[in-house]
Design a protein around this motif. Structure first.
Motif, PDB file in Angstrom:
ATOM      1  N   ASP A   1     -14.880  31.979 -54.593  1.00  0.00           N
ATOM      2  CA  ASP A   1     -15.974  31.484 -55.429  1.00  0.00           C
ATOM      3  C   ASP A   1     -15.875  29.979 -55.648  1.00  0.00           C
ATOM      4  O   ASP A   1     -16.899  29.282 -55.718  1.00  0.00           O
ATOM      5  N   MET A   2     -14.661  29.457 -55.751  1.00  0.00           N
ATOM      6  CA  MET A   2     -14.496  28.010 -55.890  1.00  0.00           C
ATOM      7  C   MET A   2     -14.988  27.285 -54.639  1.00  0.00           C
ATOM      8  O   MET A   2     -15.658  26.251 -54.729  1.00  0.00           O
ATOM      9  N   CYS A   3     -14.665  27.835 -53.473  1.00  0.00           N
ATOM     10  CA  CYS A   3     -15.152  27.237 -52.218  1.00  0.00           C
ATOM     11  C   CYS A   3     -16.670  27.325 -52.136  1.00  0.00           C
ATOM     12  O   CYS A   3     -17.336  26.391 -51.658  1.00  0.00           O
ATOM     13  N   LYS A   4     -17.221  28.439 -52.626  1.00  0.00           N
ATOM     14  CA  LYS A   4     -18.669  28.605 -52.620  1.00  0.00           C
ATOM     15  C   LYS A   4     -19.337  27.558 -53.512  1.00  0.00           C
ATOM     16  O   LYS A   4     -20.324  26.918 -53.108  1.00  0.00           O
ATOM     17  N   VAL A   5     -18.819  27.371 -54.722  1.00  0.00           N
ATOM     18  CA  VAL A   5     -19.381  26.371 -55.631  1.00  0.00           C
ATOM     19  C   VAL A   5     -19.234  24.968 -55.039  1.00  0.00           C
ATOM     20  O   VAL A   5     -20.152  24.139 -55.146  1.00  0.00           O
ATOM     21  N   PHE A   6     -18.118  24.710 -54.396  1.00  0.00           N
ATOM     22  CA  PHE A   6     -17.890  23.395 -53.789  1.00  0.00           C
ATOM     23  C   PHE A   6     -18.896  23.117 -52.679  1.00  0.00           C
ATOM     24  O   PHE A   6     -19.476  22.021 -52.609  1.00  0.00           O
TER      25      PHE A   6
ATOM     26  N   SER B   1     -22.948  32.239 -59.178  1.00  0.00           N
ATOM     27  CA  SER B   1     -24.183  32.709 -58.546  1.00  0.00           C
ATOM     28  C   SER B   1     -25.398  31.891 -58.978  1.00  0.00           C
ATOM     29  O   SER B   1     -26.455  31.995 -58.360  1.00  0.00           O
ATOM     30  N   CYS B   2     -25.265  31.083 -60.036  1.00  0.00           N
ATOM     31  CA  CYS B   2     -26.398  30.273 -60.523  1.00  0.00           C
ATOM     32  C   CYS B   2     -26.417  28.870 -59.927  1.00  0.00           C
ATOM     33  O   CYS B   2     -27.391  28.137 -60.129  1.00  0.00           O
ATOM     34  N   VAL B   3     -25.366  28.484 -59.224  1.00  0.00           N
ATOM     35  CA  VAL B   3     -25.306  27.137 -58.655  1.00  0.00           C
ATOM     36  C   VAL B   3     -26.344  27.003 -57.547  1.00  0.00           C
ATOM     37  O   VAL B   3     -26.437  27.849 -56.653  1.00  0.00           O
ATOM     38  N   GLY B   4     -27.127  25.944 -57.612  1.00  0.00           N
ATOM     39  CA  GLY B   4     -28.167  25.701 -56.623  1.00  0.00           C
ATOM     40  C   GLY B   4     -29.501  26.311 -56.986  1.00  0.00           C
ATOM     41  O   GLY B   4     -30.494  26.054 -56.310  1.00  0.00           O
ATOM     42  N   GLY B   5     -29.548  27.120 -58.054  1.00  0.00           N
ATOM     43  CA  GLY B   5     -30.796  27.740 -58.478  1.00  0.00           C
ATOM     44  C   GLY B   5     -31.464  26.944 -59.575  1.00  0.00           C
ATOM     45  O   GLY B   5     -31.016  25.875 -59.986  1.00  0.00           O
TER      46      GLY B   5
ATOM     47  N   LEU C   1     -33.569  22.063 -56.175  1.00  0.00           N
ATOM     48  CA  LEU C   1     -32.998  23.339 -56.586  1.00  0.00           C
ATOM     49  C   LEU C   1     -33.930  24.492 -56.233  1.00  0.00           C
ATOM     50  O   LEU C   1     -35.149  24.361 -56.260  1.00  0.00           O
ATOM     51  N   VAL C   2     -33.354  25.631 -55.897  1.00  0.00           N
ATOM     52  CA  VAL C   2     -34.122  26.806 -55.496  1.00  0.00           C
ATOM     53  C   VAL C   2     -34.728  27.459 -56.737  1.00  0.00           C
ATOM     54  O   VAL C   2     -34.037  27.710 -57.730  1.00  0.00           O
ATOM     55  N   GLN C   3     -36.021  27.742 -56.657  1.00  0.00           N
ATOM     56  CA  GLN C   3     -36.711  28.385 -57.772  1.00  0.00           C
ATOM     57  C   GLN C   3     -36.514  29.901 -57.671  1.00  0.00           C
ATOM     58  O   GLN C   3     -37.286  30.607 -57.035  1.00  0.00           O
ATOM     59  N   THR C   4     -35.463  30.370 -58.280  1.00  0.00           N
ATOM     60  CA  THR C   4     -35.119  31.784 -58.204  1.00  0.00           C
ATOM     61  C   THR C   4     -35.877  32.638 -59.210  1.00  0.00           C
ATOM     62  O   THR C   4     -35.859  33.870 -59.112  1.00  0.00           O
ATOM     63  N   GLY C   5     -36.500  32.026 -60.196  1.00  0.00           N
ATOM     64  CA  GLY C   5     -37.220  32.778 -61.221  1.00  0.00           C
ATOM     65  C   GLY C   5     -36.365  33.195 -62.389  1.00  0.00           C
ATOM     66  O   GLY C   5     -36.868  33.797 -63.344  1.00  0.00           O
TER      67      GLY C   5
ATOM     68  N   VAL D   1     -24.659  20.691 -51.247  1.00  0.00           N
ATOM     69  CA  VAL D   1     -26.029  20.773 -50.729  1.00  0.00           C
ATOM     70  C   VAL D   1     -27.048  20.487 -51.832  1.00  0.00           C
ATOM     71  O   VAL D   1     -28.027  19.756 -51.622  1.00  0.00           O
ATOM     72  N   PHE D   2     -26.820  21.058 -53.015  1.00  0.00           N
ATOM     73  CA  PHE D   2     -27.748  20.908 -54.136  1.00  0.00           C
ATOM     74  C   PHE D   2     -27.127  19.979 -55.179  1.00  0.00           C
ATOM     75  O   PHE D   2     -26.315  20.414 -55.996  1.00  0.00           O
ATOM     76  N   SER D   3     -27.515  18.735 -55.117  1.00  0.00           N
ATOM     77  CA  SER D   3     -26.989  17.748 -56.052  1.00  0.00           C
ATOM     78  C   SER D   3     -27.813  17.749 -57.327  1.00  0.00           C
ATOM     79  O   SER D   3     -29.041  17.915 -57.309  1.00  0.00           O
TER      80      SER D   3
END
Length: 261
Positions: A109-114, A42-46, A128-132, A119-121
């Motif tokens: 979840d593996m497909c989600k992380v992949f 859930s933290c990938v891309g944040g 990266l998304v600023q989730t706070g 998208v977010f290198s």
């Protein structure tokens, strides 16, 4: 009177109990690791995404795959045993459903992380998304891997080609999990809807926070008097609607009689 030798029967029962206990331990460990992997995913891309998080995901994923292979072999060998007693078979089938469901969650979840990692290198941290959120998932990963600490020295810059290699490895691992799920369905014919849970251990889905569960929880929280009052109100509304319908039909019939006369 012939003597009855119970030694063989006792040994078989003890062996089945040990196999069942080992299966429960394996499935419990896998569920915990899969839950930790979901939390990290859930933290990938944040804003907390980093090279350390990706490395923790890799280690947790490897631990989950290792547990999956061992659990699959253990449960498959016993469920294909024709001499397995019925009570032990039901317990094994319950473990099989919990195991296969956890494996599917891991695959999702593996497909989600992949996909999100594409998208977010990490080479461009500005995207990266600023989730706070603050802090990483080192404690979660350490709990999944049964390690005291994972705070290792990470390189300041992303090594060239590392992210591409990681994606190739992940693609292979996703394919392996997908193949394992298909292979399981071919080797063991356990229909999930025919397996009835009979205990609190696997009664609730992992990380279930959907609206249906919340609604059911709120209904269970109601007092008996409140439930009875709600049912009474519904019955009153039904009676009023029925009376209104009868009056309407009587008025229509009276009008028809008046016009025909």
């Amino acid at each position: 009177m012939p003597l009855v030798n119970n030694k063989v029967g006792d040994e078989c029962t003890a062996g089945n109990n040990k196999a069942l206990a080992d299966g429960k331990a394996l499935v419990d460990s896998l569920i915990k690791v899969v839950a930790c992997y979901r939390h990290l995913a859930s933290c990938v891309g944040g804003c907390t995404d980093s090279l350390q998080l990706r490395d923790e995901l890799r280690q947790t994923r490897e631990k989950a795959q290792k547990l999956s292979v061992g659990t699959c072999h253990h449960l498959t060998s016993h469920l294909r045993d024709k001499s397995l007693p019925e009570e032990h078979r039901k317990e094994m089938e319950l473990l099989w459903v919990a195991f296969s469901s956890s494996l599917e969650l891991l695959h999702i979840d593996m497909c989600k992380v992949f996909n999100i990692g594409d998208v977010f290198s990490l080479a461009n941290t500005a995207s990266l998304v600023q989730t706070g959120l603050q802090g990483g998932g080192s404690e979660v990963a350490a709990r999944a891997l049964s390690m005291p600490d994972l705070k290792e020295a990470q390189p300041a810059a992303l090594p060239a080609g590392l992210e591409g290699e990681e994606r190739i490895t992940m693609e292979q691992e996703i394919s392996q999990i997908d193949h394992m799920i298909d292979d399981m369905e071919m080797k063991v014919n356990v229909l999930r809807w025919m397996v009835e849970p009979h205990g609190p251990q696997y009664a609730e889905p992992l990380g279930s926070t959907d609206s249906a569960s919340i609604a059911m929880f709120s209904v269970d929280e109601e007092q008996p008097g409140q439930v009875h009052q709600s049912l009474c109100q519904r019955s009153h509304i039904f009676v009023l609607l029925l009376l209104f319908a009868v009056i309407l039909v009587a008025a229509i019939l009276s009008a028809c009689v008046y016009l025909l006369s």
